[in-house]
Every structure is written in structure tokens, then in C-alpha cells.
Design a protein around this motif. Structure first.
Motif, mmCIF file in Angstrom:
data_model
loop_
_atom_site.group_PDB
_atom_site.id
_atom_site.type_symbol
_atom_site.label_atom_id
_atom_site.label_comp_id
_atom_site.label_asym_id
_atom_site.label_seq_id
_atom_site.Cartn_x
_atom_site.Cartn_y
_atom_site.Cartn_z
ATOM 1 N N VAL A 137 0.838 -1.198 0.000
ATOM 2 C CA VAL A 137 0.000 0.000 0.000
ATOM 3 C C VAL A 137 0.875 1.252 0.000
ATOM 4 C CG1 VAL A 137 -1.660 1.333 1.386
ATOM 5 C CG2 VAL A 137 -2.036 -1.105 0.982
ATOM 6 N N ASP A 138 1.963 1.244 0.780
ATOM 7 C CA ASP A 138 2.887 2.388 0.773
ATOM 8 C C ASP A 138 3.441 2.634 -0.623
ATOM 9 O OD1 ASP A 138 2.530 2.868 3.458
ATOM 10 O OD2 ASP A 138 4.443 1.996 4.081
ATOM 11 N N TYR A 139 3.862 1.569 -1.284
ATOM 12 C CA TYR A 139 4.379 1.717 -2.644
ATOM 13 C C TYR A 139 3.305 2.206 -3.608
ATOM 14 C CZ TYR A 139 9.145 -0.180 -2.499
ATOM 15 O OH TYR A 139 10.474 -0.366 -2.292
ATOM 16 N N ILE A 140 2.116 1.671 -3.514
ATOM 17 C CA ILE A 140 1.034 2.070 -4.421
ATOM 18 C C ILE A 140 0.755 3.566 -4.282
ATOM 19 C CG2 ILE A 140 -1.448 1.807 -4.872
ATOM 20 C CD1 ILE A 140 -0.985 -1.243 -4.130
ATOM 21 N N VAL A 141 0.677 4.057 -3.049
ATOM 22 C CA VAL A 141 0.460 5.486 -2.825
ATOM 23 C C VAL A 141 1.656 6.283 -3.341
ATOM 24 C CG1 VAL A 141 0.159 7.261 -1.038
ATOM 25 C CG2 VAL A 141 -1.168 5.130 -0.934
ATOM 26 N N HIS A 142 2.847 5.778 -3.114
ATOM 27 C CA HIS A 142 4.055 6.439 -3.612
ATOM 28 C C HIS A 142 4.017 6.551 -5.139
ATOM 29 C CE1 HIS A 142 8.273 7.670 -3.365
ATOM 30 N NE2 HIS A 142 8.526 6.836 -4.346
ATOM 31 N N PHE A 143 3.633 5.478 -5.811
ATOM 32 C CA PHE A 143 3.521 5.513 -7.272
ATOM 33 C C PHE A 143 2.477 6.550 -7.711
ATOM 34 C CE2 PHE A 143 4.834 0.814 -7.157
ATOM 35 C CZ PHE A 143 6.172 1.139 -7.267
ATOM 36 N N ALA A 144 1.370 6.630 -6.981
ATOM 37 C CA ALA A 144 0.324 7.595 -7.326
ATOM 38 C C ALA A 144 0.877 9.019 -7.330
ATOM 39 C CB ALA A 144 -0.838 7.479 -6.340
ATOM 40 N N TYR A 145 1.749 9.319 -6.395
ATOM 41 C CA TYR A 145 2.328 10.657 -6.309
ATOM 42 C C TYR A 145 3.461 10.902 -7.304
ATOM 43 C CZ TYR A 145 -0.204 11.924 -2.080
ATOM 44 O OH TYR A 145 -1.194 12.240 -1.190
ATOM 45 N N HIS A 146 4.134 9.852 -7.739
ATOM 46 C CA HIS A 146 5.357 10.052 -8.519
ATOM 47 C C HIS A 146 5.291 9.615 -9.970
ATOM 48 C CE1 HIS A 146 7.559 11.595 -5.125
ATOM 49 N NE2 HIS A 146 6.971 10.676 -4.403
ATOM 50 N N LEU A 147 4.155 9.132 -10.418
ATOM 51 C CA LEU A 147 3.958 8.872 -11.842
ATOM 52 C C LEU A 147 3.121 10.009 -12.405
ATOM 53 C CD1 LEU A 147 3.156 5.057 -12.006
ATOM 54 C CD2 LEU A 147 5.024 6.198 -13.161
ATOM 55 N N GLN A 148 3.271 10.259 -13.691
ATOM 56 C CA GLN A 148 2.459 11.274 -14.348
ATOM 57 C C GLN A 148 1.514 10.586 -15.321
ATOM 58 O OE1 GLN A 148 5.332 13.784 -16.203
ATOM 59 N NE2 GLN A 148 5.833 14.868 -14.317
ATOM 60 N N TRP A 149 0.223 10.882 -15.167
ATOM 61 C CA TRP A 149 -0.792 10.333 -16.048
ATOM 62 C C TRP A 149 -1.067 11.339 -17.156
ATOM 63 C CZ3 TRP A 149 -0.105 8.385 -11.376
ATOM 64 C CH2 TRP A 149 -0.388 7.043 -11.175
ATOM 65 N N PRO A 150 -1.381 10.851 -18.355
ATOM 66 C CA PRO A 150 -1.743 11.789 -19.434
ATOM 67 C C PRO A 150 -3.066 12.485 -19.097
ATOM 68 C CG PRO A 150 -2.097 9.510 -20.125
ATOM 69 C CD PRO A 150 -1.441 9.456 -18.782
ATOM 70 N N VAL A 151 -3.286 13.626 -19.682
ATOM 71 C CA VAL A 151 -4.492 14.421 -19.416
ATOM 72 C C VAL A 151 -5.755 13.604 -19.676
ATOM 73 C CG1 VAL A 151 -5.782 16.481 -20.118
ATOM 74 C CG2 VAL A 151 -3.301 16.577 -19.901
ATOM 75 N N ASN A 152 -5.749 12.762 -20.715
ATOM 76 C CA ASN A 152 -6.948 11.985 -21.055
ATOM 77 C C ASN A 152 -7.250 10.865 -20.061
ATOM 78 O OD1 ASN A 152 -4.891 10.227 -21.775
ATOM 79 N ND2 ASN A 152 -5.843 9.628 -23.710
ATOM 80 N N ALA A 153 -6.437 10.708 -19.017
ATOM 81 C CA ALA A 153 -6.698 9.687 -17.998
ATOM 82 C C ALA A 153 -7.847 10.097 -17.084
ATOM 83 C CB ALA A 153 -5.441 9.437 -17.173
ATOM 84 N N PHE A 154 -8.243 11.367 -17.145
ATOM 85 C CA PHE A 154 -9.310 11.888 -16.286
ATOM 86 C C PHE A 154 -10.433 12.442 -17.156
ATOM 87 C CE2 PHE A 154 -5.276 12.222 -14.068
ATOM 88 C CZ PHE A 154 -5.566 11.602 -12.863
#
Length: 190
Positions: free
Chosen positions: A44-61
Motif C-alpha cells: 500500500v505504501d508503494y502504491i500510494v508512492h507511485f500515485a504521487y510520482h507517476l504522471q498520467w496523461p491528461v486523457n486519464a481523467f
């Protein structure tokens, strides 16, 4: 003997065995990280870390106010720790949402930013990976050979430490960009 120079039947057999090992139901490791309290916490720590440190393309939202969605498919062992950790979190200014999805809800899973694939039959795992390929969805799991079979990030217990295996090709297909601080988080598993 070099396989490239081997007689055709030997090359065929080698390729067949490799393909079989990638598609056949895998034998699970003795204990997966998600099966222990500390392993779940580290994942879970890693998953949250990835959420903060990866960049999603604009069309992901869907829009500017869309939430950052973390979804769990298969197994419940990570459900409570993920819900607890994501409560009141904001990622890139977006509120976070946690959702359970099943294999029949693949269109919903494609709207998630992260899909955590828990324990499930190998055939279902492969179906999920194929259905999410080319979508801006980070796939993570502690399933054996997850990264080698098309997953993006695999967690494994490697002699008391967490090994994180990445499939950069799949990350690129999903247009997910890694920040320079992606792997600063480190933990030992006892």
C-alpha cells in the motif's frame, strides 16, 4: 547448444514451453506479500508512492474535477488497508476514491488510474491485463511473473526485502511517465 542454431523441432519446443510458462496457471509463491500484514502495508505504501510520482496523461481523467481512482480487482486482502490509506488523500489536487471492480466491469476499470490485481485465476489475470493494455491505467500486483506477463509493476518478497519489478514497455504503452523520485521509498520485509 545455441537455440538459434538448434534444429527446427528444438526451437519450436523451446518456444512452446516458454509460451506455456507464460500462459499456464502459475504455481503461486509460498507466501505472497499481500498475505501478511507487513507485506500489505508495504504494498500500500508503494502504491500510494507511485500515485504521487507517476504522471498520467491528461486523457486519464474525465475532467478537471475527476477524482484519482484506485481500484482493486480480485481478492480482498488489500481492500481495507488501501481504503484506510487513501482516506482524505489528495493526489495532484484530486480527491482519491477507492473502488472494488470485478472482471465483468472492465470498462469501469479502464477509468481507474491504478488497478491493483489481487489473487485470481491466471487466465483471469491475463484477460484483465489484455483489457487494460494501451489505457492510462497503472497495473500492480504481487502475482508471480506479473511484470513478465504484461503487468506494469510486480511486488515480490526477495529474501526479506521487497523487490519491485517494472515492465517499462507496458508503462510506455499506457503513456505513464516516471518521475525521478519514483524509487526513493524502500522497506525491508521481516
Amino acid at each position: 547448444m545455441n537455440i538459434r542454431n538448434a534444429p527446427s523441432p528444438l526451437r519450436f519446443l523451446t518456444r512452446f514451453l516458454l509460451l506455456l510458462s507464460l500462459t499456464a496457471p502459475g504455481v503461486q509463491a509460498a507466501v505472497q506479500l499481500s498475505e501478511t500484514p507487513l507485506g500489505r502495508r508495504v504494498m500500500v505504501d508503494y502504491i500510494v508512492h507511485f500515485a504521487y510520482h507517476l504522471q498520467w496523461p491528461v486523457n486519464a481523467f474525465d475532467n478537471r474535477n475527476a477524482p484519482f481512482r484506485v481500484c482493486l480487482m480480485g481478492g480482498d486482502s488489500l481492500s481495507e488497508p488501501l481504503q484506510e490509506r487513501l482516506r482524505n488523500q489528495r493526489i495532484d489536487g484530486r480527491r482519491t476514491e477507492f473502488e472494488k471492480v470485478d472482471l465483468k466491469q472492465m470498462l469501469r476499470a479502464r477509468k481507474c488510474q491504478i488497478v491493483v490485481l489481487g489473487p485470481m485465476a491466471r487466465a483471469n489475470l491475463l484477460k484483465a491485463l489484455v483489457a487494460l493494455e494501451y489505457f492510462p491505467v497503472l497495473t500492480v500486483s504481487d502475482a508471480e511473473r506479473f511484470a513478465a506477463t504484461g503487468g506494469m509493476i510486480e511486488f515480490a518478497d526477495s529474501g526479506g526485502e521487497v523487490a519491485v519489478r517494472m515492465n517499462k514497455t507496458m508503462l510506455e504503452k499506457a503513456e505513464l511517465k516516471m518521475g525521478t523520485s519514483l524509487f526513493r521509498l524502500g522497506r525491508e520485509v521481516n
